[in-house]
Design an enzyme around this catalytic site. Sequence first.
Site, PDB file in Angstrom:
ATOM      1  N   LYS A 175     -16.923  25.504   2.043  1.00  0.00           N
ATOM      2  CA  LYS A 175     -17.786  25.211   0.886  1.00  0.00           C
ATOM      3  C   LYS A 175     -18.884  24.240   1.319  1.00  0.00           C
ATOM      4  O   LYS A 175     -18.639  23.064   1.544  1.00  0.00           O
ATOM      5  CB  LYS A 175     -16.981  24.591  -0.263  1.00  0.00           C
ATOM      6  CG  LYS A 175     -17.695  24.794  -1.569  1.00  0.00           C
ATOM      7  CD  LYS A 175     -18.030  23.674  -2.438  1.00  0.00           C
ATOM      8  CE  LYS A 175     -18.573  22.389  -2.325  1.00  0.00           C
ATOM      9  NZ  LYS A 175     -19.990  22.252  -2.628  1.00  0.00           N
ATOM     10  N   GLU A 250     -13.583  12.746   6.889  1.00  0.00           N
ATOM     11  CA  GLU A 250     -14.696  12.069   7.572  1.00  0.00           C
ATOM     12  C   GLU A 250     -15.580  11.499   6.477  1.00  0.00           C
ATOM     13  O   GLU A 250     -16.316  12.241   5.819  1.00  0.00           O
ATOM     14  CB  GLU A 250     -15.496  13.069   8.420  1.00  0.00           C
ATOM     15  CG  GLU A 250     -14.718  13.709   9.551  1.00  0.00           C
ATOM     16  CD  GLU A 250     -14.464  12.759  10.709  1.00  0.00           C
ATOM     17  OE1 GLU A 250     -15.082  11.676  10.747  1.00  0.00           O
ATOM     18  OE2 GLU A 250     -13.636  13.097  11.560  1.00  0.00           O
ATOM     19  N   CYS A 284     -23.924   9.304   8.522  1.00  0.00           N
ATOM     20  CA  CYS A 284     -22.715   8.525   8.197  1.00  0.00           C
ATOM     21  C   CYS A 284     -22.548   7.350   9.146  1.00  0.00           C
ATOM     22  O   CYS A 284     -22.064   6.299   8.757  1.00  0.00           O
ATOM     23  CB  CYS A 284     -21.493   9.427   8.258  1.00  0.00           C
ATOM     24  SG  CYS A 284     -21.417  10.377   9.784  1.00  0.00           S
ATOM     25  N   GLU A 383     -22.797   1.797   1.468  1.00  0.00           N
ATOM     26  CA  GLU A 383     -23.632   2.754   2.175  1.00  0.00           C
ATOM     27  C   GLU A 383     -24.861   3.080   1.309  1.00  0.00           C
ATOM     28  O   GLU A 383     -24.713   3.489   0.160  1.00  0.00           O
ATOM     29  CB  GLU A 383     -22.790   4.011   2.378  1.00  0.00           C
ATOM     30  CG  GLU A 383     -23.393   5.034   3.273  1.00  0.00           C
ATOM     31  CD  GLU A 383     -22.416   6.190   3.516  1.00  0.00           C
ATOM     32  OE1 GLU A 383     -21.768   6.634   2.547  1.00  0.00           O
ATOM     33  OE2 GLU A 383     -22.342   6.649   4.657  1.00  0.00           O
TER      34      GLU A 383
HETATM   35  P1  NAP Z   1     -20.105  14.067  -1.499  1.00  0.00           P
HETATM   36  O1  NAP Z   1     -20.840  13.873  -2.747  1.00  0.00           O
HETATM   37  O2  NAP Z   1     -18.754  13.462  -1.372  1.00  0.00           O
HETATM   38  O3  NAP Z   1     -20.012  15.652  -1.285  1.00  0.00           O
HETATM   39  C1  NAP Z   1     -19.443  16.214  -0.135  1.00  0.00           C
HETATM   40  C2  NAP Z   1     -18.975  17.615  -0.468  1.00  0.00           C
HETATM   41  O4  NAP Z   1     -17.906  17.544  -1.417  1.00  0.00           O
HETATM   42  C3  NAP Z   1     -20.040  18.490  -1.116  1.00  0.00           C
HETATM   43  O5  NAP Z   1     -19.908  19.811  -0.651  1.00  0.00           O
HETATM   44  C4  NAP Z   1     -19.684  18.371  -2.578  1.00  0.00           C
HETATM   45  O6  NAP Z   1     -20.170  19.425  -3.355  1.00  0.00           O
HETATM   46  C5  NAP Z   1     -18.191  18.390  -2.520  1.00  0.00           C
HETATM   47  N1  NAP Z   1     -17.523  17.866  -3.708  1.00  0.00           N
HETATM   48  C6  NAP Z   1     -18.029  17.069  -4.684  1.00  0.00           C
HETATM   49  N2  NAP Z   1     -17.078  16.787  -5.593  1.00  0.00           N
HETATM   50  C7  NAP Z   1     -15.957  17.425  -5.202  1.00  0.00           C
HETATM   51  C8  NAP Z   1     -14.625  17.510  -5.722  1.00  0.00           C
HETATM   52  N3  NAP Z   1     -14.259  16.886  -6.843  1.00  0.00           N
HETATM   53  N4  NAP Z   1     -13.722  18.248  -5.048  1.00  0.00           N
HETATM   54  C9  NAP Z   1     -14.056  18.871  -3.902  1.00  0.00           C
HETATM   55  N5  NAP Z   1     -15.301  18.831  -3.358  1.00  0.00           N
HETATM   56  C10 NAP Z   1     -16.233  18.113  -4.001  1.00  0.00           C
HETATM   57  O7  NAP Z   1     -20.938  13.571  -0.242  1.00  0.00           O
HETATM   58  P2  NAP Z   1     -22.464  13.919   0.086  1.00  0.00           P
HETATM   59  O8  NAP Z   1     -23.334  13.101  -0.789  1.00  0.00           O
HETATM   60  O9  NAP Z   1     -22.656  15.389   0.130  1.00  0.00           O
HETATM   61  O10 NAP Z   1     -22.565  13.409   1.592  1.00  0.00           O
HETATM   62  C11 NAP Z   1     -22.851  12.120   1.950  1.00  0.00           C
HETATM   63  C12 NAP Z   1     -21.591  11.407   2.396  1.00  0.00           C
HETATM   64  O11 NAP Z   1     -20.996  12.092   3.495  1.00  0.00           O
HETATM   65  C13 NAP Z   1     -21.876  10.014   2.899  1.00  0.00           C
HETATM   66  O12 NAP Z   1     -20.926   9.123   2.385  1.00  0.00           O
HETATM   67  C14 NAP Z   1     -21.722  10.147   4.403  1.00  0.00           C
HETATM   68  O13 NAP Z   1     -21.391   8.948   5.073  1.00  0.00           O
HETATM   69  C15 NAP Z   1     -20.635  11.154   4.499  1.00  0.00           C
HETATM   70  N6  NAP Z   1     -20.629  11.793   5.825  1.00  0.00           N
HETATM   71  C16 NAP Z   1     -19.633  11.454   6.705  1.00  0.00           C
HETATM   72  C17 NAP Z   1     -19.630  12.001   7.992  1.00  0.00           C
HETATM   73  C18 NAP Z   1     -18.563  11.634   8.988  1.00  0.00           C
HETATM   74  O14 NAP Z   1     -18.479  12.301  10.006  1.00  0.00           O
HETATM   75  N7  NAP Z   1     -17.757  10.609   8.755  1.00  0.00           N
HETATM   76  C19 NAP Z   1     -20.630  12.908   8.352  1.00  0.00           C
HETATM   77  C20 NAP Z   1     -21.622  13.230   7.429  1.00  0.00           C
HETATM   78  C21 NAP Z   1     -21.605  12.656   6.166  1.00  0.00           C
HETATM   79  P3  NAP Z   1     -21.619  19.245  -4.069  1.00  0.00           P
HETATM   80  O15 NAP Z   1     -22.612  19.271  -3.001  1.00  0.00           O
HETATM   81  O16 NAP Z   1     -21.702  20.383  -4.958  1.00  0.00           O
HETATM   82  O17 NAP Z   1     -21.553  17.923  -4.791  1.00  0.00           O
END
Ligand code: NAP
Length: 490
Positions: A175, A250, A284, A383
């Site tokens: 997804k 992650e 991240c 963050e």
């Molecule tokens: P996010 O809001 O947590 O969303 C991540 C994914 O989860 C998206 O595909 C999102 O769908 C989905 N999602 C949202 N709510 C959900 C739920 N209740 N159940 C299951 N899936 C759900 O994060 P983001 O804003 O896309 O990404 C930024 C974050 O990713 C930052 O905190 C960054 O640090 C972290 N990140 C970490 C790494 C690492 O390797 N540690 C790498 C890259 C990014 P939608 O898009 O439809 O909301």
Amino acid sequence: MRDGLYIGGRWEKPAAGGTFEVIDPATEQPIASVAAATAADVDRAVTAAAEALPAWKRTSGAERAKILRAIAEGIRARRDELAAIEVADNGKPLPEAKWDIDDTAGCFDFYAGLAEELDGRQEQPVAVGDPRFTSKVRREAVGVAGAIIPWNYPMLMAAWKVAPALAAGCTMVLKPSELTPLTALELGAIAGAAGLPAGVLNVVPGLGRDAGEPLTHHPRVDKLAFTGSLATGRRVMAAAAEDIKAVSLELGGKSPFLVFADSDVEAAVEWILFGIFWNQGQVCSATSRVLVERPLYDAVLERLVEESRKITIGGGLEEGVLLGPLVSRGQHEKVLGMIGEGVRDGAKVATGGRVPQRRDRGYFVEPTVLVDVPETSAAWREEIFGPVVCVKPFDGEAEGLRLANDSPYGLAAAVMSKDEERTERVARDLEAGIVWINCSQPTFSEAPWGGVKRSGIGRELGVWGLENYLTVKQVTRYASDEPWGWYIKG
Ligand code: NAP
């Protein structure tokens, strides 16, 4: 653009018939309308993955490697097109998008190598302390994996999960983020053309609540692999607890960069810039808290401000651009809001902090340097995920380490000094899953990626990434001719 969801090797209409728009963050114009998966589609995709599992699991690593290499070739053959899609979808400058696509292909090649190697260590003997028995372990695929990824590296984040999962013999439902679903769909098409059997990889774009959440709760999913925010990570982990699914997370970071006074100012500033402005700071592991030993603080800050002001801002396809727009209106508002909050808490803006002049369209934010940020401010602790760096002086190694480690996160950290003993000592004492010495951000498919504390559980990349999708089975044989003789006496 793809018309449908990629399920069972075909383009399927979404059960609820919904679509969502994808916006180019540089122009704020829609560029595509994408089929939106809901629970019924996720169920179809998981069923396809479950049906494909027995045959895929039994293929040899060498057979899987052949397909992984063909996927890598398929990606390289469409490099420029995929990079252009990534620019329109995510906003990143074109050279960065090309870098990502090359890394994506490289990741499939790397896991092709590990899949082949797996054949040689699929079964390994275990010495047990009773000569009547022989024992061995078999490495087997975990099963059906559900992968949920964010928007900052749309195709690369998909590769970090898809490549090791397929190498291990797992099948997958992926997804992508609702903000950047386009290259994940192309990956499905490329995998199909590369000969991946139907159902081994399924791609279901959709909203987090409509597609992500049902995937996390689906009882037929054996493993959840999630990259995203801490808040969503908590929900994913809670959902995994229901059926005791394996889970790797992650999550976010607020990574420190310690610059000691014996560092070269120009080298320090170059890596600080790279550590925070690459990908618009939407990384991240971005080193967003820079700690400079006091004797060097003024010199580093002056050059950092000077160089930050020179960064060319613009649409990702414009020549010479080093900073594109943020991914979405929501992210734009969040980043500007957190800068404002930091200032209300007492921080000063050394440069940036605003929407650039002459940019009335697109989600642009100037490269921003904040100083005097209180340690209690959200701008220091949380963050921001944008082009915003907080810079603070420190006195001596102990204080530098205290400030660096005073964070709920522990994804990455960087340290710069000419004193090798010091950098080794500090690398040991930094609470982080990744430490860079005299640099910030370089990432390799071969080396483990992941965090400690609230930055996550498990590691991606390298052999550790493959182990994420493997389980070990103990196979023990009674090899003695003597009867066991516990109940039935001779
Ligand atoms: P996010 O809001 O947590 O969303 C991540 C994914 O989860 C998206 O595909 C999102 O769908 C989905 N999602 C949202 N709510 C959900 C739920 N209740 N159940 C299951 N899936 C759900 O994060 P983001 O804003 O896309 O990404 C930024 C974050 O990713 C930052 O905190 C960054 O640090 C972290 N990140 C970490 C790494 C690492 O390797 N540690 C790498 C890259 C990014 P939608 O898009 O439809 O909301």
